[in-house]
Scaffold this motif. Structure first.
Motif, PDB file in Angstrom:
ATOM      1  N   HIS A  34     -25.500  31.198  31.563  1.00 28.30           N
ATOM      2  CA  HIS A  34     -24.918  31.386  30.236  1.00 28.30           C
ATOM      3  C   HIS A  34     -25.947  31.097  29.145  1.00 28.30           C
ATOM      4  O   HIS A  34     -26.099  31.875  28.189  1.00 28.30           O
ATOM      5  CB  HIS A  34     -23.724  30.441  30.047  1.00 28.30           C
ATOM      6  N   GLN A  35     -26.638  29.970  29.277  1.00 29.28           N
ATOM      7  CA  GLN A  35     -27.587  29.564  28.241  1.00 29.28           C
ATOM      8  C   GLN A  35     -28.725  30.578  28.107  1.00 29.28           C
ATOM      9  O   GLN A  35     -29.100  30.963  26.994  1.00 29.28           O
ATOM     10  CB  GLN A  35     -28.155  28.185  28.563  1.00 29.28           C
ATOM     11  N   LEU A  74     -22.875  24.659  25.562  1.00 23.31           N
ATOM     12  CA  LEU A  74     -22.731  26.111  25.564  1.00 23.31           C
ATOM     13  C   LEU A  74     -21.868  26.576  24.389  1.00 23.31           C
ATOM     14  O   LEU A  74     -22.206  27.541  23.690  1.00 23.31           O
ATOM     15  CB  LEU A  74     -22.102  26.579  26.878  1.00 23.31           C
ATOM     16  N   GLU A 119     -29.451  32.741  24.749  1.00 23.46           N
ATOM     17  CA  GLU A 119     -30.742  32.633  24.073  1.00 23.46           C
ATOM     18  C   GLU A 119     -31.382  34.000  23.869  1.00 23.46           C
ATOM     19  O   GLU A 119     -32.227  34.173  22.976  1.00 23.46           O
ATOM     20  CB  GLU A 119     -31.675  31.710  24.856  1.00 23.46           C
ATOM     21  N   TYR A 134     -23.747  26.045  21.085  1.00 26.84           N
ATOM     22  CA  TYR A 134     -24.786  27.058  20.880  1.00 26.84           C
ATOM     23  C   TYR A 134     -24.168  28.390  20.475  1.00 26.84           C
ATOM     24  O   TYR A 134     -24.658  29.060  19.558  1.00 26.84           O
ATOM     25  CB  TYR A 134     -25.620  27.228  22.151  1.00 26.84           C
ATOM     26  N   ALA A 174     -23.767  27.342  33.902  1.00 26.57           N
ATOM     27  CA  ALA A 174     -24.298  26.897  32.612  1.00 26.57           C
ATOM     28  C   ALA A 174     -25.700  27.429  32.334  1.00 26.57           C
ATOM     29  O   ALA A 174     -25.953  27.968  31.246  1.00 26.57           O
ATOM     30  CB  ALA A 174     -24.258  25.375  32.515  1.00 26.57           C
ATOM     31  N   GLU A 233     -22.287  19.727  30.803  1.00 22.63           N
ATOM     32  CA  GLU A 233     -22.943  21.033  30.805  1.00 22.63           C
ATOM     33  C   GLU A 233     -22.225  22.025  29.895  1.00 22.63           C
ATOM     34  O   GLU A 233     -22.861  22.878  29.278  1.00 22.63           O
ATOM     35  CB  GLU A 233     -22.966  21.611  32.222  1.00 22.63           C
TER      36      GLU A 233
END
Length: 367
Positions: free
Chosen positions: A83-84, A109, A88, A112, A80, A105
């Motif tokens: 990935h985030q 994702l 971003e 977003y 997670a 979690e």
């Protein structure tokens, strides 16, 4: 006009990265340009063997202008956050299973990604091979009538027998359910559709495990998750699947997956592989008979889901091994563990549409 190519950066250079690098290098429409690891020396070792790939830090990879998709091959606990961070930085992401260690979690994702017009993909992509896809074609043709039941079994004595650093298999995000369950449940959802309710029981044969190979052989580590889980999945279609997932079995002769319909039964090959023999037995012909290949990416290997996603991004189409499917599978698996703890059925709150079948003879560039 030349072939369009989507550029890939890989984060995490553990055991599985070699397989991804090998197969991605053979697939059309994708090119690995960078690898990253918290231990930069491991990434550099890969770059030294592959002159077209550079070694960078994870932050440098996220920021790189020539990386369009970040492939996340880190341990489950890092899925997670990696990935985030990649999203971003404006990157599409594709990761190893599970999508995250839990739904808490995983859900942000997907939100977003949707809000920022980004794609999330997730293993397993083994279901895109000829094994599961041939079984899918048989079911879709109606060759076994209406499916009403299935069995799915994965059993092993434990990964500490062969892996030199197996602890993460026995920590949250691991265990037989979240380690191998994604292969089985992804295949079952592909074949039978989404799951609406589950029930389960769970156990743990040992409080500690001993490493059997590598420099730390003989040392022990704690077990933090259930290692033997059995349960029932109730699909939205009404079909019932009995599942068994265990790190506590020394030997067995259990079938991987069998699907039973009103007019016949289907033997499905190991969902941890891309191919394998599909067999059918019907009311008219009770003996098992091999089914000719009827769908799937032929000769596929790990990373074909990345190529499938890359093509879909270029064309503005849905990709098959997507985040919604991975989230539903995670939801089913986490619900199984909750049902075992609560000693009662648990409703699966998410749902998903079965991904499009892979036609016979397709390639990631054409399907």
């Amino acid at each position: 006009m030349g072939e369009q190519v989507t550029t890939i950066g890989i984060v995490g250079t553990g055991v599985i990265s070699g397989t991804y690098l090998d197969h991605l290098g053979k697939l059309p429409g994708v090119e690995v340009v960078a690898v990253a690891d918290l231990d930069l020396a491991r990434a550099q070792a890969i770059a030294e063997k592959n002159p077209d790939i550079r070694a960078v830090s994870p932050d440098e990879l996220y920021a790189a202008d020539d990386v369009e998709i970040v492939v996340n091959l880190t341990i489950p606990a890092a899925h997670a956050p990696v990935h985030q961070a990649a999203m971003e930085a404006g990157k599409h992401v594709y990761g190893e299973k599970p999508l995250a260690v839990d739904r808490v979690e995983a859900e942000p994702l997907l939100k977003y990604a949707a809000a920022n017009n980004l794609r999330v993909g997730c293993a397993p992509d083994t279901v895109l091979g000829t094994g599961t896809q041939t079984a899918r074609a048989v079911i879709d043709r109606g060759d076994i009538g209406v499916p009403h039941a299935a069995t799915a079994s994965f059993v092993t004595p434990g990964h500490e027998l062969w892996h030199p650093a197996p602890e993460f298999y026995y920590q949250p995000g691991g265990g037989p359910v979240l380690d191998m369950g994604p292969y089985y449940v992804t295949s079952l959802v592909t074949l039978l559709g989404p799951v609406r309710r589950v029930t389960a029981r769970a156990g743990q044969s040992k409080q500690e495990r001993e490493i059997h190979t590598g420099p730390r052989a003989g040392t022990t580590f704690p077990v933090e998750v259930p290692t033997h889980v059995t349960g029932v999945l109730e699909h939205e279609s009404g079909a019932l699947t009995t599942v068994l997932m265990s790190f506590d079995v020394w030997a067995a002769r259990l079938p991987r997956i069998e699907i039973h319909g009103t007019e016949g039964s289907l033997s499905v090959p190991d969902p941890n592989g891309f191919d394998g023999t599909v067999e059918i037995a019907t009311a008219a012909q009770r003996e098992w008979t091999e089914v000719p290949v009827a769908g799937g990416y032929a000769g596929a290997g790990r990373g074909v889901g990345v190529a499938d996603m890359a093509r879909a991004i270029r064309r503005g189409e849905p990709h098959r091994a997507d985040g919604a499917l991975a989230y539903h599978v995670l939801d089913v698996l986490e619900s199984l563990l909750e049902a075992a703890v609560q000693d009662q059925p648990v409703d699966v709150t998410s749902t998903v549409t079965r991904p499009a079948a892979v036609p016979l003879g397709a390639s990631p560039e054409t399907a």
